[in-house]
Design a protein around this motif. Structure first.
Motif, PDB file in Angstrom:
ATOM      1  N   VAL A  78      -2.972   5.923   9.588  1.00  5.43           N
ATOM      2  CA  VAL A  78      -2.587   6.212   8.196  1.00  5.43           C
ATOM      3  C   VAL A  78      -3.582   5.610   7.198  1.00  5.43           C
ATOM      4  CG1 VAL A  78      -0.140   6.479   8.668  1.00  5.43           C
ATOM      5  CG2 VAL A  78      -1.032   4.229   8.139  1.00  5.43           C
ATOM      6  N   ARG A  79      -4.691   5.098   7.745  1.00  2.00           N
ATOM      7  CA  ARG A  79      -5.762   4.570   6.886  1.00  2.00           C
ATOM      8  C   ARG A  79      -5.259   3.423   6.013  1.00  2.00           C
ATOM      9  NH1 ARG A  79      -7.847   8.582   2.856  1.00  2.00           N
ATOM     10  NH2 ARG A  79      -7.464   7.081   1.208  1.00  2.00           N
TER      11      ARG A  79
ATOM     12  N   ARG B 298      -5.774   0.815  -5.382  1.00  2.00           N
ATOM     13  CA  ARG B 298      -5.026   1.582  -4.364  1.00  2.00           C
ATOM     14  C   ARG B 298      -4.307   0.660  -3.392  1.00  2.00           C
ATOM     15  NH1 ARG B 298      -9.564   2.857  -5.377  1.00  2.00           N
ATOM     16  NH2 ARG B 298     -10.464   2.046  -3.456  1.00  2.00           N
TER      17      ARG B 298
ATOM     18  N   ALA C 167      -9.157   9.067  -3.487  1.00  2.00           N
ATOM     19  CA  ALA C 167      -8.734   7.758  -2.969  1.00  2.00           C
ATOM     20  C   ALA C 167      -9.501   7.414  -1.702  1.00  2.00           C
ATOM     21  CB  ALA C 167      -7.229   7.766  -2.689  1.00  2.00           C
ATOM     22  N   GLY C 168      -9.679   8.418  -0.852  1.00  4.45           N
ATOM     23  CA  GLY C 168     -10.389   8.181   0.398  1.00  4.45           C
ATOM     24  C   GLY C 168     -11.856   7.868   0.155  1.00  4.45           C
TER      25      GLY C 168
ATOM     26  N   THR D 287     -15.454  -0.388   7.488  1.00  8.11           N
ATOM     27  CA  THR D 287     -14.228   0.055   8.166  1.00  8.11           C
ATOM     28  C   THR D 287     -14.210   1.565   8.329  1.00  8.11           C
ATOM     29  OG1 THR D 287     -13.034  -1.808   7.211  1.00  8.11           O
ATOM     30  CG2 THR D 287     -11.713   0.002   8.051  1.00  8.11           C
ATOM     31  N   TYR D 288     -14.575   2.277   7.265  1.00  8.13           N
ATOM     32  CA  TYR D 288     -14.331   3.713   7.259  1.00  8.13           C
ATOM     33  C   TYR D 288     -15.564   4.569   7.560  1.00  8.13           C
ATOM     34  CZ  TYR D 288     -10.195   1.984   4.860  1.00  8.13           C
ATOM     35  OH  TYR D 288      -9.057   1.285   4.531  1.00  8.13           O
TER      36      TYR D 288
ATOM     37  N   ARG E  23     -13.094   6.469  -2.533  1.00 10.88           N
ATOM     38  CA  ARG E  23     -13.165   5.118  -3.108  1.00 10.88           C
ATOM     39  C   ARG E  23     -12.997   4.056  -2.033  1.00 10.88           C
ATOM     40  NH1 ARG E  23     -15.569   4.902  -6.717  1.00 10.88           N
ATOM     41  NH2 ARG E  23     -15.912   2.822  -5.919  1.00 10.88           N
ATOM     42  N   ASP E  24     -12.008   4.251  -1.163  1.00  9.20           N
ATOM     43  CA  ASP E  24     -11.783   3.279  -0.073  1.00  9.20           C
ATOM     44  C   ASP E  24     -13.035   3.168   0.784  1.00  9.20           C
ATOM     45  OD1 ASP E  24      -8.236   3.907   0.695  1.00  9.20           O
ATOM     46  OD2 ASP E  24      -9.241   2.665  -0.820  1.00  9.20           O
TER      47      ASP E  24
ATOM     48  N   THR F  61      -4.126  10.375   0.995  1.00  9.32           N
ATOM     49  CA  THR F  61      -4.050   8.919   1.227  1.00  9.32           C
ATOM     50  C   THR F  61      -4.307   8.557   2.682  1.00  9.32           C
ATOM     51  OG1 THR F  61      -1.702   8.573   1.821  1.00  9.32           O
ATOM     52  CG2 THR F  61      -2.225   8.747  -0.526  1.00  9.32           C
ATOM     53  N   GLN F  62      -4.619   9.524   3.485  1.00 13.39           N
ATOM     54  CA  GLN F  62      -4.754   9.249   4.925  1.00 13.39           C
ATOM     55  C   GLN F  62      -6.023   9.847   5.527  1.00 13.39           C
ATOM     56  OE1 GLN F  62      -0.995   9.582   7.064  1.00 13.39           O
ATOM     57  NE2 GLN F  62      -2.059  10.638   8.722  1.00 13.39           N
TER      58      GLN F  62
ATOM     59  N   SER G  39     -12.519  13.994   2.331  1.00 11.63           N
ATOM     60  CA  SER G  39     -11.366  13.237   1.830  1.00 11.63           C
ATOM     61  C   SER G  39     -11.185  13.458   0.340  1.00 11.63           C
ATOM     62  CB  SER G  39     -11.559  11.754   2.130  1.00 11.63           C
ATOM     63  OG  SER G  39     -10.344  11.061   1.928  1.00 11.63           O
ATOM     64  N   ASP G  40     -10.157  12.862  -0.192  1.00 12.17           N
ATOM     65  CA  ASP G  40      -9.860  12.966  -1.617  1.00 12.17           C
ATOM     66  C   ASP G  40     -10.444  11.754  -2.352  1.00 12.17           C
ATOM     67  OD1 ASP G  40      -6.335  12.052  -1.087  1.00 12.17           O
ATOM     68  OD2 ASP G  40      -8.196  10.998  -0.680  1.00 12.17           O
TER      69      ASP G  40
ATOM     70  N   ASP H 212     -15.814   1.280  -0.968  1.00  7.05           N
ATOM     71  CA  ASP H 212     -15.528  -0.158  -1.081  1.00  7.05           C
ATOM     72  C   ASP H 212     -15.630  -0.864   0.259  1.00  7.05           C
ATOM     73  OD1 ASP H 212     -12.884   0.087  -3.621  1.00  7.05           O
ATOM     74  OD2 ASP H 212     -15.082   0.124  -3.737  1.00  7.05           O
ATOM     75  N   SER H 213     -15.235  -0.191   1.307  1.00  6.90           N
ATOM     76  CA  SER H 213     -15.229  -0.857   2.626  1.00  6.90           C
ATOM     77  C   SER H 213     -15.896   0.040   3.662  1.00  6.90           C
ATOM     78  CB  SER H 213     -13.787  -1.173   3.049  1.00  6.90           C
ATOM     79  OG  SER H 213     -13.121  -1.924   2.079  1.00  6.90           O
ATOM     80  N   PRO H 214     -17.173   0.285   3.553  1.00  4.60           N
ATOM     81  CA  PRO H 214     -17.846   1.186   4.491  1.00  4.60           C
ATOM     82  C   PRO H 214     -17.809   0.657   5.918  1.00  4.60           C
ATOM     83  CG  PRO H 214     -19.449   0.030   3.133  1.00  4.60           C
ATOM     84  CD  PRO H 214     -18.105  -0.297   2.571  1.00  4.60           C
TER      85      PRO H 214
ATOM     86  N   ARG I 241     -25.762   2.260  -0.023  1.00  2.00           N
ATOM     87  CA  ARG I 241     -24.414   2.371  -0.561  1.00  2.00           C
ATOM     88  C   ARG I 241     -24.433   2.084  -2.047  1.00  2.00           C
ATOM     89  NH1 ARG I 241     -21.461  -1.902  -1.689  1.00  2.00           N
ATOM     90  NH2 ARG I 241     -19.313  -1.542  -2.269  1.00  2.00           N
TER      91      ARG I 241
ATOM     92  N   ARG J 154       0.832  -1.196   0.000  1.00  2.00           N
ATOM     93  CA  ARG J 154       0.000   0.000   0.000  1.00  2.00           C
ATOM     94  C   ARG J 154       0.877   1.261   0.000  1.00  2.00           C
ATOM     95  NH1 ARG J 154      -2.482   4.068   3.319  1.00  2.00           N
ATOM     96  NH2 ARG J 154      -4.416   4.694   2.334  1.00  2.00           N
TER      97      ARG J 154
END
Lengths: 1144, 391
Positions: free
Chosen positions: A629-630, A537, B335-336, B346-347, B338-339, B310-311, B332-333, B342-344, B358, A498
Motif C-alpha cells: 500500500v506504499r 502526505r 502524491a506518488g 525506497t521507491y 512527491r513520495d 495513494t498506492q 503514479s499520481d 522525497d524518498s528515492p 534528483r 498516513r
C-alpha cells in the motif's frame, strides 16, 4: 320416574313443586362442574367484585381439600395469581414505574356513591352496601376501612386494575386479561405457569409467613390461606423452616418496611400494616452469582455481568436462577447507576457486551508485533497473518481489570480475550468476564469488513454486528521499558498517521494514556506535531510523557482501539557505568565503560533495543503489507524525525555521528521544546535525502547560544537526546543510574563563559535523567587522547615529553606531557577546516578542492548508480559550505552501502594520489609541528619522544604521507625539531595514530584518574607568532596590544616559515618522500606569501568580533596561523587553476 | 416505468371488460326471453307475442298486475354475480318468494305441467344461445344443482334429456375466439412495451459508457491522474461490444413483434445470431506499489488490476507472447511522484536508474526506457531497471 330439576343430588320424592332451602355447603359442593377444575378459563361472568373475592377464597379452600400445592387447575391459577398480587405489593418500590396503588375507602367512597346525584351511581352504592352488610361475617367486610387496588400504569386504559387487598384472602386478582410486563425471577405474573408460595422468592415467603405469624387472629380470619400456608411450609427445606421458626416480630419489622402511599398513610389489611421489600442492593450483590469478580472495583454495589446469548449455567440472578432463554440488552445507554435489571426492574448496575466491546475494531495494515504488544491472542483460520487489530476493548473494562488480567486466562484455562480472523475477512472477538464463584460470562461479537477499500461500514449493534475499519498509522514507544518507581519514567511516543484515502484523509487522531491502578489518565507534558498530512502526505505527532502508563487508547473520528505494550519491567541493576561524550564541531562520539571494563563505543544492538514499534520490521509479512500500500513513510519517518532502532557498526547508523540536529522548518523556539519531539538527531543525514520540511542545524558547538536564549534550547535538545540514549543503555544493561557518571569533553579554545553554559546544561539534564548525586565531569579534549595511548599503547612521557595533537574540524589542541602529566596546552583555530573550508568567509566557488573534486565525485556516484548520495551531494552543493561537502566526500567511503557493494569511491585515496594538492597537506602538517617545536623550545622543554594524533582532522596527515607507518612524516618531524632545537638534538621521535582518531578522545577520557585532570587554564600557553618567542601569559598581551609592529612581526615570521618550509625540500625530498609534484613549488611559495598581511588582519578582525569588544583579555591563540589559513585556501585554488590552465 | 405499468393495466382492464360485456349481453337477452314467455302466458290470448322475434316492452302491457310482473322481470337485468343464469332464470326466480314475489306467485298459479313447460322453454332457449363447444367444458364449471331441483325433476317424472351435469351456458364460439384474440393482443402489447423499455435503458448505458471512454482517452496519457480515477478501464471495450450485440438482437425482435400475424399453430420466431468477431486479446496491465529494497522485486500478492491512488507506483505490461515476462514503467499520481522524489531510496532506487540528478523540486518522473521483469514463483523479479528522469 320424573326427573327432579336440580344441580345437585338429592331426594327424588318430589311431586310438582316443593319448597327448597338455600343451598348449603354440602349442596354447593355436590354441584358437579361439567368441565371439572381443569377449566382454563376463569369464571368471570359474576359481575360483583366481592364474588371475585369469594372465588379466590374458594380456590384456596379447594387446594387445601385437594391437598395439592402444585397443579394446573383453575384453583392453582387463582392462588398463583393472588400470590402474584401479593408479590407486587411486596416489590412495589422497584415497580413504581409500572404500578401505583389506588385506595377505595369504604366510608368516604361509598357515601359519595350513595349521595350521588346520578341515580346509577346511587344504585351501585346501594348494591355495594348491600353486599358489604350481607357478607360482612363471611368475608370480614365489617372489619375493613379500605381496600387497596393495584393499577397497572402501562395498560391500555386509564385505569387497569389487576388486583388488590382482600379481607378474605389477603389479596385477590381482578381476572382482567392484561399483558403485564412484570417478572419475579423467571416467573411472569399472571402467566400460565402457576407458582405456589414455596417456589417463590424466600424473602416474599418470609413476608407472608410473617403476616401469618404476627397478624392477630390470622387463622380464623384467613383460614383457607392459613391452611394453604401450612401445606407450603411442609415443602420448604429444613434450613428455611428453621429460619421461619426463629423469625421474630422484630426481625419482621426490621427487615420489611411498612408500605405507605405518600400522605395517604399505610397500606393495611384489617388494620395489619402491609410491608414491602426494602430495596437493598446488598441483597442482590450477596445473592446474585453474576456479580463481577473484580478486586479493582471499589463500588458499594458491584455491577452484574449479564449474558446476551444462551447461558445455561444455573446461576442465581436476583432471586431465582437465570432463565437460559433470557437475554440482556446488547447495549444500555443509561449511566450504570440508573440502570434497571432486565427481567427484574430493580435499580442496580449491570454490564453488558457493549460496555466492554467497541462497535468498531481498528485494523492495521501490518501484523502487530506480538513480542512487544499484546495482540489479543490473534489468529487466522488459514494463511499468513498480514494484518493486525487493535484491541476493541473499551477503557471502562479497565475500571474492573488490569492489563495483566486481559492477557490472562479464566479459571478453566480459556483465554480472556481471543481475536480470530475468518477466511472471509471478518473477525470474531471473544471476551470472557469473570463473575462470582470462578465462573464467567462470554461475550462474542463479529466485526464485518467494509465492502471495499473506500468505504466505512456502519456497525449494527442491535444485531451485535461490529464493523472493521482499516487505518494506516504507526506507533513507536521510546523507551520500551518501565521502571518500578513511576516518577522515574520518561517517554516519547511517536504516532504517524498516513490515512490519505478520500474517505479517511480528514481523520484526526488522539492518543490517551492510562495507568492500571485506578484507570486514571496520564496527562502528557506536551504533544508536538512535525509533519503535516496536507503537505507531507503523512502527519507525525510526538507525545512527551513523564509518568508511566499501562495502555494507550488510540482514537480517530470513527473508532477507538487499545494498544497494550508488553513493557520490560526494570529494576535498577548494580553495574557501574561511566560515559564520555565528545561533543565535537563536526562529529559527536560517545564511549562508555561498564564496571571499569574496556571502553566501548556506544551502541544499541538487538540485545538492548531501546524502542519498539507496533510493527516488526523483521517480519517479512510486515514489509510485504507495507510495500503493497506504499505506506513506507511510516518507517522512514521514524528514522528521519525520531531515531533508528539500532545504532552500531553493523547497522546503517552508528556513532561517531554528525553534530547536527533536525527539526521542522518553522519551529517556534519561543515555546517549550523537547528532544525526540521537536528535535532529533538525524542519523540518516548524508546517507539519504532530507525531507522538504526538515531543517538541519549544524555547528551546534559554536552557535550563538551565548547571546540568544532560544539557541540554547537547541543545545538543550541535543544533550537531552544523548542523555536519553545513555539512560536507557544503563537501565537495559543492568546498570544503576545512581552510580552512573558522565564525562564530557570541551575544547580548550572555548571561552570560559561558553564552557560554563554547556556545563550548566549538562548538569541540569543529568540531574533529571540520571542522578542528582554525581555531577558530570568536564575534561579538556586536548588532555584526553594521551591517556588512551598511555594506557593502551604504552606511550609514556617520562624521560622525554610526549606531544598530543588533537586535530578537529575547527580547532587543533596541543598538549605536552612530562612525567605523564600535562605540562602545557595550546590551542589554535587551524585544523581540517583550514585546509578544506572557505577561509574567512570565502565562497566554495573559489575553493580549490571543491572545484577539483565536485564533478568527479558526482560523476563517480552517478556511474556507480548511487542516486541517493548524488541527491545528498546536490543538497550540500546548494547550501554552498565547502567543509560540509568535503566532510561528505570523506564520508562516502564509510557509507555502509558503498562498503557492502565494494564500490571504489575513496576521496582520501584520491587526495593521497594527487601529487599537486599534496603540498597543501604537507604544509598543514609542517606548520603545526613547526609551531609546536618553537613553543616547546620557548618553554625550555626537551624534544618529544612521541607525538600522538587524534581527532578526525588528523587524517590529513595520512594524506600527506601515504605510507602506513608515516615514515615520511616521521623523518620530516625529526628534521623540524632538529632545525628548531639545534643539531645536538638526537631524540628519536615516533608518531602515533589510531585507526579511529575520533574515538580515542573519549577512550582516553575514560582512563583519566582524578589527579590527572588538571585545570587546563593553568596549562594554557600561547606562542604569539612573531619572530620573538613571546609566550603568553608569561608576557601578558591582549588584543588591544596588537599593533602594526606586532602584525608585521607575525607576517615576517610567517614569511620566514614559508621560506624555511620550501627549503626543507632540500633536506627531505618532497617528491621522493611524499610524491609531490615539484614543478610549481616556487609559484606556490610566492602564492602563499601573497596577501599575508591581509589574511592576518582578516583573521584578527574575526577574532575581535567574536570577543565582542572584550579585547583586554590575554591573547588566547597564536597569530601565526592566521596568514596561513588564507594562504592555504589561496594555494589550493591556485593549484587547481594552474592545473586547469595547463590542461587547457 | 410507471407509465408503462399504467398502460399495461389499462389493456388488461379492457380485455376483462370485453369479456364481461360479451357475457352480460347474452344474459340480458335471456331475461328478455323469459319475460316475454311469462308475460305472454299472463296476457290474454290474442295479445301474445312471438318471443323469438319480438321484444316485449312496457308500452305493450295494459294490465297493471301484468305490468308489475313485467317490471319485476326487468329487475333481473340488474342482478350481479350470477354464475349460472340458466338455473337462475329457469328455477330460482320461480322459487324465491322473498326476492321475486310476483314471479313466485306467477309460478305458483301455474304450478304443474304449465310451469314445467315454461321452464323447459326457457332452458331450451338459453342452451340454444350457447355454442356447440359446450362439449369441451370441464365439469368444474357445471352449474350448481340444488337437491330440490333434482327432486322436482324426478318427481315430475320428466326425463331430462339434458345432461345431469348441467353446464354453465358458455359463450358462443365467436365470442370466445374474440376474447382469445384480445388476450393475445394484450400479451403482445405488454411484451413490446417491456422490450422497448429495455432497449431505451441499454441505449442510455451505451451512451454513458461512450462518454466516459471519451473522457478517459483524453486524460490517460498524463501521468498526473486525479485521485478519483474510475477502476473499470480494463473491460470496458468488451462490455461495449456485448451491449451492442444485445441491442441489435432486441431491435430485430421488436421489428418482428410490431406487426403480429396470428396463426392457428404458432411458430417460434426466427432469431438471427451474429457470429462474434474474432477476439483480439489486449495486453494485460497491472500495477505495483513499493519494490522490495533488498532485491528490487515486487510481490505478486500486492499487484492490482487497476491503478490505486495513494498506492500504485509502477505500471506493468505483460508480454503478449510470454505471460511470465513484462515491461514496467514509473506510473503514479502527484502524491506518488512527491513520495518518490522525497524518498528515492525506497521507491525509485531499487528498480530504476535515474538519468539525471534528483531534483527535490521536480514535478514529474518520466520513464525514458521501461525496465523488464520476470515472474518467478510469487514475485516479479527485475531483470533490467527502468531508466527515469526527474523533470
Amino acid at each position: 320416574m320424573a326427573k327432579v330439576f336440580r344441580f345437585h343430588d338429592g331426594s327424588n320424592n318430589i311431586e310438582d313443586w316443593q319448597t327448597s332451602t338455600a343451598y348449603g355447603k354440602n349442596a354447593i359442593e355436590a354441584i358437579k362442574d361439567p368441565n371439572g377444575s381443569s377449566a382454563n378459563k376463569e369464571i368471570t361472568s359474576i359481575p360483583s367484585p366481592f364474588a371475585r373475592m369469594d372465588l379466590v377464597k374458594t380456590a384456596f379452600e379447594n387446594l387445601v381439600n385437594l391437598n395439592q400445592v402444585d397443579g394446573k387447575t383453575i384453583f392453582h391459577k387463582m392462588v398463583s395469581d393472588c400470590l402474584d398480587v401479593g408479590e407486587i405489593f411486596f416489590n412495589s418500590d422497584k415497580l413504581k414505574e409500572k404500578i401505583n396503588i389506588v385506595i377505595w375507602d369504604k366510608a368516604n367512597d361509598l357515601n359519595k356513591l350513595l349521595h350521588s346525584s346520578n341515580p346509577k351511581h346511587k344504585l351501585l352504592g346501594e348494591t355495594l352496601k348491600l353486599y358489604l352488610e350481607q357478607d360482612a361475617k363471611a368475608y370480614n367486610f365489617d372489619k375493613i376501612q379500605r381496600l387497596y387496588l393495584l393499577n397497572y400504569k402501562k395498560g391500555n386504559n386509564e385505569l387497569n386494575i389487576i388486583g388488590g387487598t382482600s379481607p378474605a384472602t389477603l389479596f385477590f386478582t381482578s381476572a382482567n386479561k392484561l399483558d403485564i410486563d412484570i417478572q419475579f425471577g423467571t416467573d411472569i405474573v399472571f402467566d400460565n405457569h402457576y407458582q405456589p408460595l414455596y417456589k417463590r422468592d424466600f424473602n416474599f415467603q418470609k413476608f407472608i409467613f410473617g403476616i401469618r405469624k404476627f397478624m392477630p387472629n390470622f387463622n380464623p380470619l384467613f383460614k383457607g390461606v392459613d391452611d394453604y400456608l401450612e401445606m407450603n411450609y411442609k415443602m420448604l427445606s429444613h434450613e428455611q423452616r428453621t429460619i421461619l421458626n426463629n423469625y421474630t416480630e422484630d426481625n419482621f419489622n426490621t427487615e420489611f418496611e411498612k408500605l405507605t402511599i405518600g400522605s395517604d398513610g399505610i397500606v393495611e389489611i384489617l388494620d395489619f400494616p402491609l410491608r414491602k421489600k426494602t430495596e437493598s442492593s446488598i441483597d442482590i450483590q450477596n445473592n446474585s452469582g453474576f456479580v463481577i469478580d473484580s478486586e479493582k472495583c471499589k463500588e458499594a454495589s458491584k455491577p452484574l455481568v449479564l449474558p446476551i446469548d444462551d447461558f445455561s449455567d444455573k446461576i442465581v440472578y436476583t432471586t431465582a436462577i437465570w432463565d437460559k432463554n433470557n437475554r440482556a440488552n446488547i447495549s444500555d445507554d443509561r449511566p450504570l447507576k440508573e440502570r434497571t435489571l432486565p427481567y427484574d426492574d430493580s435499580i442496580y448496575p449491570y454490564l453488558t457486551i457493549s460496555d466492554f466491546l467497541e462497535p468498531y475494531i481498528i485494523r492495521t495494515i501490518y501484523p502487530i508485533d506480538n513480542e512487544n504488544f499484546f495482540n489479543g491472542n490473534f489468529s487466522v483460520n488459514s494463511g499468513e497473518i498480514s494484518k493486525g487489530f487493535l484491541l476493541p476493548i473499551k477503557k471502562e473494562y479497565f475500571d474492573y481489570f488490569n492489563v495483566e488480567d486481559l492477557q490472562g486466562v479464566t479459571s478453566d484455562g480459556k483465554k480472556i480475550i481471543k481475536i480470530k480472523q475468518s477466511s472471509t475477512g471478518g473477525v470474531n472477538v471473544t471476551l470472557r468476564i469473570p463473575i462470582k464463584n470462578r465462573k464467567y460470562v462470554t461475550y462474542e461479537r463479529t466485526y464485518y469488513p467494509p465492502m471495499n477499500d473506500y468505504q466505512i461500514t456502519e456497525p449494527d449493534l442491535t444485531r451485535n454486528k461490529g464493523a472493521i475499519i482499516e487505518n494506516q498509522f504507526g506507533l513507536t514507544l521510546f523507551p520500551f521499558l518501565k521502571l518500578e518507581e513511576d516518577t522515574q519514567n520518561f517517554y516519547r511516543i511517536a504516532f504517524m498517521d498516513r490515512d490519505i484515502l478520500e474517505h479517511n484523509k480528514n481523520n484526526k487522531y488522539s492518543l490517551d494514556f492510562f495507568k492500571n491502578n485506578d484507570n486514571s489518565k496520564v496527562i502528557e507534558k506536551a504533544v508536538k506535531q512535525r509533519s503535516e498530512k496536507s503537505i507531507d502526505r503523512i502527519s507525525s505527532e510526538y507525545y512527551v510523557l513523564e509518568e508511566g502508563f499501562d495502555y494507550i487508547v488510540v482514537k480517530n473520528n470513527w473508532a477507538n482501539g487499545v494498544v497494550m505494550p508488553l513493557f520490560k519491567k526494570i529494576s535498577q541493576g548494580t553495574a557501574d557505568f561511566t560515559f564520555a561524550v565528545d561533543f565535537g564541531t563536526t562529529n559527536t562520539h560517545i564511549e562508555y565503560r561498564k564496571d571499569n571494563g574496556e571502553p566501548k563505543p556506544f551502541e544499541i544492538t538487538q540485545n538492548d533495543l531501546q524502542s519498539a514499534s507496533l510493527y516488526n520490521l523483521k517480519n517479512p509479512e510486515t514489509i510485504k503489507s507495507i510495500n503493497a500500500v506504499r505506506a513506507n513513510k511510516l518507517f522512514d519517518l521514524i528514522i528521519q524525525e525520531f531515531k533508528p532502532g539500532e545504532l552500531n557498526k553493523k547497522s546503517e547508523f552508528s556513532f561517531p555521528q554528525r553534530t547536527i540536529i533536525n527539526s521542522k522548518k518553522n519551529l517556534d523556539l519561543n515555546r517549550d521544546t523537547y528532544a525526540l519531539s521537536d528535535f532529533n538527531i538525524p542519523f540518516d543525514y548524508e546517507k539519504y535525502p532530507i525531507l522538504p520540511n526538515a531543517y538541519i542545524r549544524t555547528n551546534l558547538k559554536w552557535s550563538d547560544y551565548t547571546t540568544d536564549p532560544n539557541e540554547i534550547k537547541v543545545i538543550d535538545a541535543y544533550f537531552e537526546n544523548l542523555l536519553f540514549l545513555i539512560r536507557n543503555k544503563v537501565l537495559l544493561n543492568g546498570g544503576d543510574l545512581n552510580k552512573t557518571k558522565l564525562i564530557w569533553l570541551y575544547p580548550s579554545s572555548m571561552s570560559t563563559y561558553r564552557i560554563r553554559l554547556l556545563e550548566s546544561k549538562w548538569n541540569e539534564l543529568f540531574k533529571k535523567y540520571i542522578n542528582k548525586s554525581i555531577p558530570p565531569e568536564k575534561i579538556s579534549e586536548s588532555i584526553a587522547p594521551f591517556y588512551y595511548y598511555n594506557t593502551h599503547l604504552g606511550v609514556n612521557a617520562l624521560a622525554n615529553p610526549v606531544v598530543s595533537i588533537d586535530i578537529g574540524g575547527g580547532t587543533t589542541d596541543v598538549v605536552v606531557y612530562t612525567n605523564n602529566n600535562s605540562e602545557l596546552l595550546t590551542s589554535f583555530r587551524f585544523a581540517a577546516n583550514a585546509v578544506f573550508g572557505d577561509a574567512f568567509g570565502r565562497s566554495s566557488k573559489i575553493n580549490g578542492f571543491i572545484l577539483k573534486y565536485l564533478d568527479r565525485m558526482r560523476s563517480l556516484l552517478e556511474s556507480n548508480n548511487q542516486p541517493d548520495l548524488s541527491g545528498v551531494l546536490e543538497e550540500l552543493k546548494n547550501e554552498g559550505k565547502s567543509e560540509d561537502m568535503i566532510a561528505f566526500f570523506f564520508s562516502i567511503e564509510k557509507n555502509k552501502k558503498i562498503k557492502d557493494s565494494n564500490i571504489p569511491i575513496s576521496f582520501s585515496n584520491d587526495l593521497k594520489f594527487n601529487e599537486d594538492f599534496k603540498i597543501v597537506f604537507l604544509l598543514f602538517y609542517t606548520s603545526i609541528i613547526y609551531h609546536i617545536a618553537k613553543l616547546m623550545k620557548a618553554k625550555a622543554l626537551n624534544s618529544p619522544r612521541y607525538i600522538t594524533f587524534s581527532g578526525t582532522g588528523s587524517k590529513i596527515i595520512n594524506i600527506a604521507d601515504g605510507s602506513d607507518k608515516l615514515s615520511g612524516l616521521t623523518e620530516l618531524t625529526q628534521i623540524i625539531f632538529k632545525d628548531i632545537f639545534g643539531e645536538d638534538t638526537n631524540t628519536k621521535i615516533d608518531l602515533k595514530q589510531d585507526g579511529n582518531p575520533k574515538e580515542i578522545s573519549c577512550k582516553g577520557a575514560l582512563m583519566i584518574t582524578n589527579n590527572q585532570n588538571k585545570n587546563i587554564e593553568i596549562l594554557k600557553t600561547v606562542l604569539l607568532g612573531t619572530q620573538e618567542d613571546v609566550l603568553i601569559p608569561t608576557v601578558p598581551k591582549s588584543y588591544n596590544d596588537i599593533n602594526a609592529s606586532v602584525e608585521n612581526g607575525v607576517v615576517a615570521e610567517y614569511n620566514d616559515f614559508i621560506d624555511w618550509f620550501f627549503s626543507l625540500n632540500k633536506k627531505i625530498s618532497f617528491k621522493n618522500n611524499f610524491g609531490i609534484n615539484q614543478t610549481h613549488l616556487n609559484a606556490y611559495k610566492e602564492s602563499l606569501k601573497e596577501n599575508a598581511l591581509d589574511n592576518l588582519k582578516i583573521g584578527l578582525q574575526e577574532k575581535k568580533n567574536e570577543l565582542k569588544g572584550d579585547l583586554d583579555e590575554n591573547i588566547d591563540e597564536t597569530l601565526f596561523f592566521y596568514p596561513l589559513i588564507g594562504g592555504i585556501n589561496h594555494l589550493a585554488y591556485n593549484i587547481h587553476t594552474e592545473l586547469n590552465s595547463q590542461e587547457a | 416505468m410507471k407509465n408503462y405499468l399504467i398502460v399495461i393495466a389499462l389493456l388488461l382492464f379492457f380485455q376483462f371488460n370485453f369479456a364481461q360485456e360479451s357475457n352480460s349481453l347474452e344474459y340480458i337477452k335471456a331475461v328478455d326471453y323469459v319475460t316475454c314467455i311469462c308475460i305472454n302466458d299472463a296476457l290474454p290470448t290474442g295479445q301474445t307475442f312471438n318471443c323469438q322475434t319480438e321484444t316485449l316492452s312496457k308500452a305493450t302491457i295494459s294490465d297493471s298486475k301484468t305490468l308489475a310482473l313485467f317490471e319485476e322481470f326487468q329487475t333481473l337485468k340488474t342482478q350481479r354475480n350470477i354464475t349460472d343464469y340458466l338455473n337462475f332464470l329457469s328455477e330460482e326466480i320461480f322459487s324465491d318468494r322473498v326476492k321475486f314475489k310476483k314471479i313466485h306467485d306467477f309460478a305458483e298459479k301455474r304450478k304443474g305441467a304449465k310451469l314445467d313447460k315454461i321452464k323447459a322453454d326457457i332452458k331450451e332457449y338459453i342452451r340454444s344461445s350457447t355454442t356447440s363447444e359446450n362439449k369441451e367444458s370441464n365439469s368444474s364449471e357445471s352449474s350448481k344443482i340444488t337437491s330440490d331441483e333434482i327432486n322436482s325433476t324426478v318427481n315430475n317424472g320428466e326425463t331430462e334429456t339434458d345432461q345431469v351435469g348441467i353446464k354453465q351456458p358458455k359463450l358462443n364460439s365467436e365470442n370466445q375466439f374474440n376474447i382469445w384474440i384480445a388476450m393475445l393482443f394484450v400479451l403482445i402489447c405488454t411484451i413490446a412495451i417491456l422490450l422497448i423499455r429495455i432497449y431505451i435503458l441499454l441505449n442510455k448505458n451505451v451512451k454513458n459508457l461512450n462518454a466516459r471512454i471519451d473522457r478517459r482517452t483524453k486524460t490517460e496519457e498524463l501521468p498526473n491522474i486525479r485521485s478519483h480515477y474510475n477502476s473499470q478501464n480494463l473491460n470496458e471495450n468488451s462490455r461495449i461490444e456485448k451491449l451492442e450485440r444485445n441491442i441489435k438482437n432486441l431491435e430485430f425482435t421488436i421489428s418482428k413483434l410490431s406487426s403480429p400475424t396470428i396463426y392457428k399453430e404458432e411458430k417460434s420466431p426466427e432469431v438471427l445470431f451474429e457470429v462474434p468477431k474474432a477476439y483480439i486479446p489486449q495486453s494485460i496491465v497491472f500495477y505495483m506499489a513499493t519494490p522490495n529494497k533488498e532485491d528490487g522485486s515486487f510481490d505478486i500478492s500486492s499487484q492490482t488490476e487497476t491503478f490505486k491512488p495513494t498506492q500504485s507506483l509502477y505500471k506493468f505490461t505483460v508480454d503478449n507472447s510470454n505471460s511470465s515476462k513484462a515491461k514496467f514503467e514509473f506510473f503514479s499520481d502527484e502524491a506518488g511522484i512527491r513520495d518518490s522524489i522525497d524518498s528515492p531510496q525506497t521507491y525509485i532506487d531499487p528498480v530504476c536508474e535515474p538519468q539525471n540528478a534528483r531534483n527535490p523540486n521536480a514535478k514529474k518522473i518520466i520513464t525514458t526506457s521501461p525496465g523488464t521483469a520476470e515472474k518467478r514463483n510469487d514475485k516479479w523479479v527485475i531483470i533490467t531497471n527502468a531508466k527515469i528522469k526527474y523533470e
